[in-house]
Enzyme design. Structure first.
Site, mmCIF file in Angstrom:
data_model
loop_
_atom_site.group_PDB
_atom_site.id
_atom_site.type_symbol
_atom_site.label_atom_id
_atom_site.label_comp_id
_atom_site.label_asym_id
_atom_site.label_seq_id
_atom_site.Cartn_x
_atom_site.Cartn_y
_atom_site.Cartn_z
ATOM 1 N N ARG A 1 44.799 37.657 37.055
ATOM 2 C CA ARG A 1 43.360 37.652 36.782
ATOM 3 C C ARG A 1 42.770 39.060 36.583
ATOM 4 N NH1 ARG A 1 39.717 36.029 39.540
ATOM 5 N NH2 ARG A 1 38.505 35.061 37.900
ATOM 6 N N CYS B 1 56.077 46.895 34.552
ATOM 7 C CA CYS B 1 56.058 47.993 33.579
ATOM 8 C C CYS B 1 54.966 47.770 32.537
ATOM 9 C CB CYS B 1 57.417 48.114 32.915
ATOM 10 S SG CYS B 1 58.718 48.275 34.125
ATOM 11 N N TYR C 1 44.009 29.880 40.093
ATOM 12 C CA TYR C 1 44.494 30.647 38.926
ATOM 13 C C TYR C 1 45.313 31.870 39.356
ATOM 14 C CZ TYR C 1 41.080 27.487 36.964
ATOM 15 O OH TYR C 1 40.390 26.337 36.641
HETATM 16 N N1 PLP Z 1 37.678 20.882 33.450
HETATM 17 C C1 PLP Z 1 38.117 21.434 32.309
HETATM 18 C C2 PLP Z 1 38.096 20.625 31.063
HETATM 19 C C3 PLP Z 1 38.588 22.753 32.297
HETATM 20 O O1 PLP Z 1 39.027 23.302 31.161
HETATM 21 C C4 PLP Z 1 38.575 23.499 33.506
HETATM 22 C C5 PLP Z 1 39.012 24.897 33.529
HETATM 23 O O2 PLP Z 1 38.783 25.693 32.716
HETATM 24 C C6 PLP Z 1 38.129 22.870 34.671
HETATM 25 C C7 PLP Z 1 37.688 21.565 34.613
HETATM 26 C C8 PLP Z 1 38.104 23.585 35.986
HETATM 27 O O3 PLP Z 1 37.300 24.697 35.957
HETATM 28 P P1 PLP Z 1 36.933 25.452 37.316
HETATM 29 O O4 PLP Z 1 38.213 25.834 37.955
HETATM 30 O O5 PLP Z 1 36.133 26.603 36.888
HETATM 31 O O6 PLP Z 1 36.157 24.489 38.147
#
Ligand code: PLP
Length: 430
Positions: free
Chosen positions: A326, A357, A386
């Site tokens: 991230r 690297c 993530y």
């Molecule tokens: N729903 C959809 C269609 C997504 O693409 C995402 C993530 O990008 C999420 C839910 C979950 O998002 P977040 O982790 O921000 O709640």
């Protein structure tokens, strides 16, 4: 720094829940992901009770992409969560841990024919389309398999959000969803199919959103659109999918909103229309990922070296951008504490970097910390979402293990990968 929600301090030492962090390091080594199960439970509980205060039929479908470790999926499933999946792999995970088909929402901007076949065969609760071609493909597959599909349409209402541009998804220059006119066309066409039950409307405007206003805007757009569907096509939808995107506090400057505030502002927009343009028994679906698991996780890493080049003091640790991408990908800030010196004042400024690297392999730059020495243990905070899900084996680095803490209990929920694991799928090299 105010105490992070998963930490406790006992006898001057840092604990995750009731487990001494340094004990985890000694037992499992570093890099190591730690996840607090009680924090996940708390976040789920808060959102569930806030939402059901406004509407009894709320389904929280955890977005598997945030962290698809099976023990976490199982924990959330046990609490009553459904699954938001965006690939056949995530669908496989949901089935593996026993999520009922009708609690699965299948999303994705470019689903392959075989992924659609899987979703249709499983009879997922909601399959959201993102193009007219996909609708045709679904109709063909469903006819061949002789299965009814619960269909929704993801609509792109061109709603701006303030977040990193890579995780904003709801504007007209993004690839996601259908524009308003095409979406209307999709509903008209879908209503003609014998294999399709037209049930849902879906928006997801982005991730790590820190104000409620864009959600309010998107929900108002949904309602106006649904009014048109009702008036012109006599269509009453019953699955209202508001997506995910609720942000968490990464830096102290991040001002978040509570689940109470979210539900108070967003839900009445929808519930007011239940019984008129929406079906009496409508289900409101939420798809949070980061909100549920983000601040429940930390990444522990050991300091290998400290050195200075020019004005920059580098702390070089044993976790890298392969473990947590991230910061490199989104310029994301993850706060850091020195576990074994967490109560010492920050007297130096360091850039903390990994072994990869790549010059992008930097967790923080010019960051205030106590004086750091070789062997110190750093905790990179808020890595529950993530982190592991976007990790890789780049530079032939085995992925780190994950332990789940609950009270005094510690469970290894994912073992450290071995070197053999890295090459497991390679064939014909001899
Ligand atoms: N729903 C959809 C269609 C997504 O693409 C995402 C993530 O990008 C999420 C839910 C979950 O998002 P977040 O982790 O921000 O709640």
């Amino acid at each position: 720094m105010s105490l992070h929600p998963i930490f406790n301090i006992k006898n001057g030492e840092l604990y995750v829940e009731n487990v001494r962090v340094m004990d985890l390091v000694e037992k499992y080594g570093t890099p190591l992901h730690v996840i607090s199960s009680n924090r996940i439970k708390q976040k789920y509980g808060e959102l569930y009770s806030a939402s059901t205060e406004y509407w009894k039929n709320t389904l929280i479908c955890y977005a598997y992409k945030a962290n698809p470790t099976l023990a976490i999926l199982k924990l959330l499933h046990g609490l009553g969560a459904g699954a938001e999946v965006v690939s056949a792999g995530e669908l496989y995970a949901a089935r593996l841990i026993g999520v009922k088909h009708d609690k699965i929402v299948f999303n994705g901007v470019s689903k392959s024919p075989s992924e659609l076949s899987d979703a249709i065969s499983v009879q997922v609760g909601l399959l959201n389309i993102e193009s007219l071609t996909e609708l045709k493909l679904i109709n063909d597959i469903a006819s061949k398999l002789n299965i009814q599909v619960n269909l929704g349409v993801r609509i792109n209402f061109d709603v701006p959000v303030r977040t990193h541009r890579y995780i904003s998804t709801g504007m007209k220059f993004h690839k996601f969803g259908l524009g308003v006119n095409e979406a209307f066309e999709a509903y008209k066409l879908a209503l003609k199919s014998k294999r399709i039950r037209v049930r849902g409307i879906h928006v997801h405007i982005g991730s790590q959103i820190l104000t409620v206003y864009p959600f309010v805007k998107a929900s108002n757009n949904m309602v106006s659109f649904a009014e048109k569907l009702y008036e012109t096509l006599k269509l009453r939808l019953d699955l209202i999918d508001l997506g995910g995107g609720l942000g968490i506090q990464y830096s102290l400057e991040d001002k978040t909103f509570s689940s109470q505030e979210y539900c108070k502002n967003v839900f009445p927009i929808i519930t007011e229309k239940i019984g008129t343009i929406f079906d009496d028994e409508s289900i409101i679906i939420l798809e949070p990922g980061r909100y549920l698991v983000g601040d429940a996780g930390i990444l522990l890493t050991r300091v290998n070296y400290v050195k200075q080049i020019g004005d920059i003091k580098w702390v070089l640790v044993d976790a890298g951008m392969n473990d947590l991408i991230r910061p490199a990908l989104y310029d994301a800030l993850h706060r850091i504490v020195v576990v074994n010196k967490f109560d010492l004042p920050s007297v130096e400024r360091y850039s903390v970097s990994g072994p990869i690297c790549e010059s992008a392999d930097v967790f923080v730059r010019d960051y205030p910390l106590p004086k750091v020495d070789i062997g110190d243990i750093l905790a990179i905070l808020d890595t529950g979402a993530y982190g592991i899900s976007m990790s890789s084996q780049y530079n032939c680095r085995p992925r780190a293990p994950i332990v789940m803490v609950e009270g005094e209990d510690v469970k290894l929920i994912r073992r450290r990968e071995t070197y053999a694991d890295i090459f497991m799928c390679d064939l014909n090299y001899r």
